[in-house]
Scaffold this active site. Structure first.
Site, PDB file in Angstrom:
ATOM      1  N   ASP A 292       0.869  -1.168   0.000  1.00 11.56           N
ATOM      2  CA  ASP A 292       0.000   0.000   0.000  1.00 11.56           C
ATOM      3  C   ASP A 292       0.914   1.228   0.000  1.00 11.56           C
ATOM      4  O   ASP A 292       2.104   1.146   0.315  1.00 11.56           O
ATOM      5  CB  ASP A 292      -0.956  -0.010   1.204  1.00 11.56           C
ATOM      6  CG  ASP A 292      -2.114   0.956   0.987  1.00 11.56           C
ATOM      7  OD1 ASP A 292      -2.069   1.759   0.019  1.00 11.56           O
ATOM      8  OD2 ASP A 292      -3.079   0.941   1.776  1.00 11.56           O
TER       9      ASP A 292
HETATM   10  C1  BGC Z   1      -4.911   3.437   0.146  1.00 12.05           C
HETATM   11  C2  BGC Z   1      -5.068   2.453  -0.985  1.00 12.05           C
HETATM   12  C3  BGC Z   1      -4.948   3.190  -2.293  1.00 12.05           C
HETATM   13  C4  BGC Z   1      -3.602   3.901  -2.334  1.00 12.05           C
HETATM   14  C5  BGC Z   1      -3.357   4.657  -3.622  1.00 12.05           C
HETATM   15  C6  BGC Z   1      -3.658   4.272   0.017  1.00 12.05           C
HETATM   16  O1  BGC Z   1      -3.632   5.292   0.958  1.00 12.05           O
HETATM   17  O2  BGC Z   1      -4.902   2.752   1.382  1.00 12.05           O
HETATM   18  O3  BGC Z   1      -6.298   1.809  -0.890  1.00 12.05           O
HETATM   19  O4  BGC Z   1      -5.098   2.311  -3.359  1.00 12.05           O
HETATM   20  O5  BGC Z   1      -3.545   4.815  -1.257  1.00 12.05           O
HETATM   21  O6  BGC Z   1      -4.160   5.768  -3.722  1.00 12.05           O
END
Ligand code: BGC
Length: 801
Positions: A292
């Site tokens: 993530d």
């Molecule tokens: C989130 C993800 C997301 C990623 C990219 C993160 O903060 O937890 O779900 O896909 O950001 O935007």
């Protein structure tokens, strides 16, 4: 500041002069895909042979993200002509004398493609469809419908030139206050897994990738970079991993995203047992694993997220690669990886394994194949599908004395500011920039005659009182409901409406989003005093005039109903229906669509009844400053598993939803029982005739719960094992449904034996309209011998000190 990228200035000017072109068509057949995967893997090896170590490291670590503009800095080999503003990140490309792999584009998210709707230098717009949120889609219990939504969402990904959608989100809704529950499907792993598989199959049918997330046990937002989910291996496997396992085996997503949290003492992205032993070796996952965003580089966030400035733990990029987390996003850690290679912490073979996983998948992408795209999705047709999907999913919770549906042109008094500021979805990376959103006032206005004086009152009130909440991840506008006390204008409007209008609709709204959990307080889980006063005053006035009142819940998740549900006649759990929320609500209230959604999460009587109420969202670790521990000590008893096992009354049970017609379940029988065949493929099939005994056509969700014998393992009273939804059944007609359960589905995980086991003995099969099976006569099925369905990696997922 908007979370979405506003200005992308790509520093690299690249050419597309030469490239390795692979023109392999997308293949939705999984077996076919396996052989294709082998071919992709072979090609990946050839590509790797022509790449330097430095180029491989570029692949493993994304291009980095500038936290002042939220843009990916200089993705390698990204042709500015093909840049898509507002994507969440990239996989770096590679360009050398032999190969030319363009940068691969990754964009959120779970309710539709999240990209910037406008770009500098052009008047063209790039809107995407805002689909119903995950919790609402799951309430359809209709995998075909969800697959269609996935197809259409994936079509937008493809047509806007993006390669991977960072969706679906599929964590278990362990507690109703988790801020991202709206992105997720259910408190039950079978519903979550089946919905995710349908969504992935739909998305990937376009030749673009889906990314199931956040793996795993990521069930709260509080202190999300520094929380440790403490879950026993059995509970993990049966509740928190099972949905992911179903999605992997039924849809082979191209990617899995690990979560921010630790799991039993180690970050999920660092757990070799989770990512390699379980995900790849046991489940057969063939795709790539990505982190993530900033999960391993939280210090990079320090400027924006002051509280994260001191990270209590060292975590290394190398450790992630070794664990099987192939891609570190949004990147910026190449130097760390180089240092680890030098020090010997990381080997060339580790790098190769991850590079191979990435290269195998990216060969499937449109960017790799240099496929053209025209930014031309059929937003109109998709809007229509979004409306259908929302209406097919909304859940009618209460309909006393058949108050609903309201006939066409009924004069409706519509109360509540959220009828104007209707919430199409949650905030954070799950947001979508759609061109428009139909408000509930607009929707009702299309089907009914609205009391204009009231709607106008709320329009004016909204204009004068709206406030912007502008936190980094959850920018949204809101206004508190007006007071009724001391507000003669509103009092008069209510009194007049009760005289002149035929019915009242009150909309209650709740927003939530990424980065923050909800609270069990007034204004969040509980209604505000103004909202309660509105329900009370309107209901009293309308009931005195013998007229009915319906509450529409335009909410991100569960809110309390206990305090006020007896005061009203109808309750519609509309959740957030995407850009067509208003029309879908009106479709249901008018009976144009007969409601057929059922809850994929329990609405408890009181928040304190929730089995994890005392442990959510975790407590400060005594020895480790800055860390939050989340003890999953309710074990398997999550959601309905708890309420039914402990016989705790709920406001509305899991699996429950009303229709404007009635269904009788007839001829429920076991049509085939192969469970005594002693193989993990062994299967039992049941069938039932669903008879529409009411006056209008309708669809019925049919659920199968199984009570298993205990043997040495404790088990919940019963658990959902399968479900189906009938087609539209005309009044007086029937439809026969069948549901199958494999031994694998029936098995429980025995941690001492490291195996999934079906115990011998008597099983009760309940074919039921909801998780309240008290009036259902079960079918008894005897299993003669124990079936060991699958042996698992010894010691996997246990606590790491
Ligand atoms: C989130 C993800 C997301 C990623 C990219 C993160 O903060 O937890 O779900 O896909 O950001 O935007």
């Amino acid at each position: 500041m908007s979370y979405a990228a506003k200005k992308l200035r790509y520093l690299i000017v690249l050419s597309l002069s030469s490239h390795i072109g692979l023109s392999m068509a997308a293949n939705t057949n999984h077996e076919g895909e396996m052989t294709m995967d082998n071919q992709y893997q072979q090609r990946a090896k050839t590509l790797m042979a022509q790449m330097s170590m430095s180029e491989k490291l570029d692949l493993l670590s994304g291009p980095g993200m500038d936290l002042t503009t939220y843009t990916g800095n200089s993705a390698i080999n990204l042709d500015p002509k093909y840049a898509v503003e507002g994507v969440a990140g990239y996989i770096n490309g590679v360009k050398n004398d032999h190969i030319d792999i363009p940068a691969i584009k990754l964009a959120d998210g779970p309710a539709g493609l999240r990209i910037s709707p406008t770009r500098e230098g052009t008047d063209d717009t790039f809107y995407a469809t805002s689909w119903p949120i995950g919790s609402l889609l799951a309430s359809s219990w209709d995998t075909e419908l969800v697959e269609k939504v996935g197809q259409a969402a994936g079509d937008e990904v493809r047509r806007y030139g993006v390669d991977f959608l960072l969706a679906p989100g599929m964590n278990i809704q362990r507690n109703p206050l988790s801020g991202r529950n709206f992105e997720y499907y259910s408190e039950d792993p079978v519903v979550s897994g089946e919905m995710a598989a349908a969504m992935v199959n739909g998305i990937q049918s376009n030749g673009v990738g889906a990314t199931i997330k956040h793996f795993a046990a990521n069930n709260a937002e509080t202190n999300r970079f520094f929380s440790d989910s403490k879950v026993s291996p059995r509970v993990l496997r049966e509740i928190y991993l099972r949905g992911f396992q179903i999605a992997v085996s039924e849809s082979q997503p191209w990617a899995v995203m690990t979560s921010y949290n630790k799991l039993n003492g180690a970050y999920t992205g660092h757990r070799h047992d989770l990512l390699t032993d379980v995900l790849r070796n046991e489940w057969g996952f063939k795709g790539l694993v990505m982190s993530d965003w900033f999960a391993s580089n939280v210090t990079g966030l320090a400027t924006d997220f002051k509280s994260y400035a001191t990270k209590p733990d060292h975590d290394s990029a190398a450790e992630q690669i070794k664990a099987g987390n192939d891609l570190i996003e949004p990147g910026g850690l190449k130097a760390d990886l180089e240092a680890s290679l030098k020090s010997g912490e990381l080997s060339a073979a580790d790098v190769d394994r991850s590079a191979l996983a990435i290269l195998t998948q990216i060969q499937k992408t449109p960017s790799f194949k240099h496929l053209p795209y025209n930014n031309d999705p059929d937003l109109k047709a998709h809007g229509q599908l979004a409306r259908t999907a929302a209406a097919e999913s909304m859940v009618l919770l209460k309909n006393a004395q058949q108050a609903l549906p309201y006939s066409k042109n009924t004069k409706v008094a519509s109360f509540g500011t959220v009828q104007i500021n209707t919430l199409k979805g949650g905030t954070g990376s799950g947001e979508v920039n759609s061109e428009k959103a139909i408000s509930i006032a607009q929707g009702l206005g299309q089907r009914f005659e609205l009391d204009d004086a009231i709607t106008q009152y709320y329009r004016d009130y909204w204009d004068e009182n709206k406030q912007e909440s502008d936190s980094l991840l959850s920018k949204h506008a809101f206004a508190e409901e007006p007071d009724i006390e001391g507000n003669p204008q509103l009092q008069q409007l209510i009194a007049n409406a009760a005289k002149q209008d035929a019915a009242a609709v009150i909309t209650i709204g709740r927003q939530a989003g990424e980065g923050k959990d909800r609270t069990a307080t007034r204004g969040d889980y509980l209604l505000t005093t103004q909202e309660l006063a509105l329900i009370d005053t309107v209901s009293t006035a309308f009931h005195q005039a013998n007229k009915t009142v319906t509450v529409v819940l335009n909410v991100n998740g569960v809110v309390d109903t206990h305090e006020w549900q007896d005061k009203v006649d109808g309750i519609l759990m509309a959740y957030m229906g995407g850009q067509q929320t208003g029309y879908a609500v009106a479709d249901i209230l008018s009976g144009a669509v007969n409601p057929s959604g059922k809850l994929a999460q329990t609405i408890p009587m009181n928040y304190d009844d929730v089995p994890s109420a005392k442990t959510f969202p975790g407590k400060q670790d005594e020895h480790h400053s800055g860390m939050t521990n989340v003890d999953y000590n309710e074990g398997l008893l999550v959601g309905y598993r708890y309420y039914t096992t402990e016989q705790k009354p709920v406001a509305y049970p899991f699996g429950f939803g009303l229709s404007y017609t009635d269904f009788h379940y007839e001829d429920v029988q076991v049509s085939h029982n192969g469970l005594n065949d002693k193989s993990d493929k062994a299967e039992l099939t049941l069938s039932a005739k669903i008879h529409n005994t009411g006056k209008v056509a309708g669809k019925e969700v049919v659920e199968l719960y199984v009570a298993a014998p205990k043997n040495s393992l404790e088990k919940p009273a019963y658990e959902l094992k399968a479900f189906t939804k009938t087609p539209l059944i005309d009044a007086g007609k029937s439809s026969t449904v069948s549901m199958s359960v494999t031994a694998k589905r029936l098995a429980s995980f025995d941690p001492d034996r490291h195996a999934w086991v079906v115990a011998p003995g008597d099983y009760q099969f309940y074919v039921a309209p909801s998780s309240n099976v008290s009036e259902v006569t079960p079918l008894k099925v005897h299993i003669d011998h124990e079936i060991v369905v699958e042996r698992t990696s010894k010691g996997a997922l246990e606590s790491i000190k």
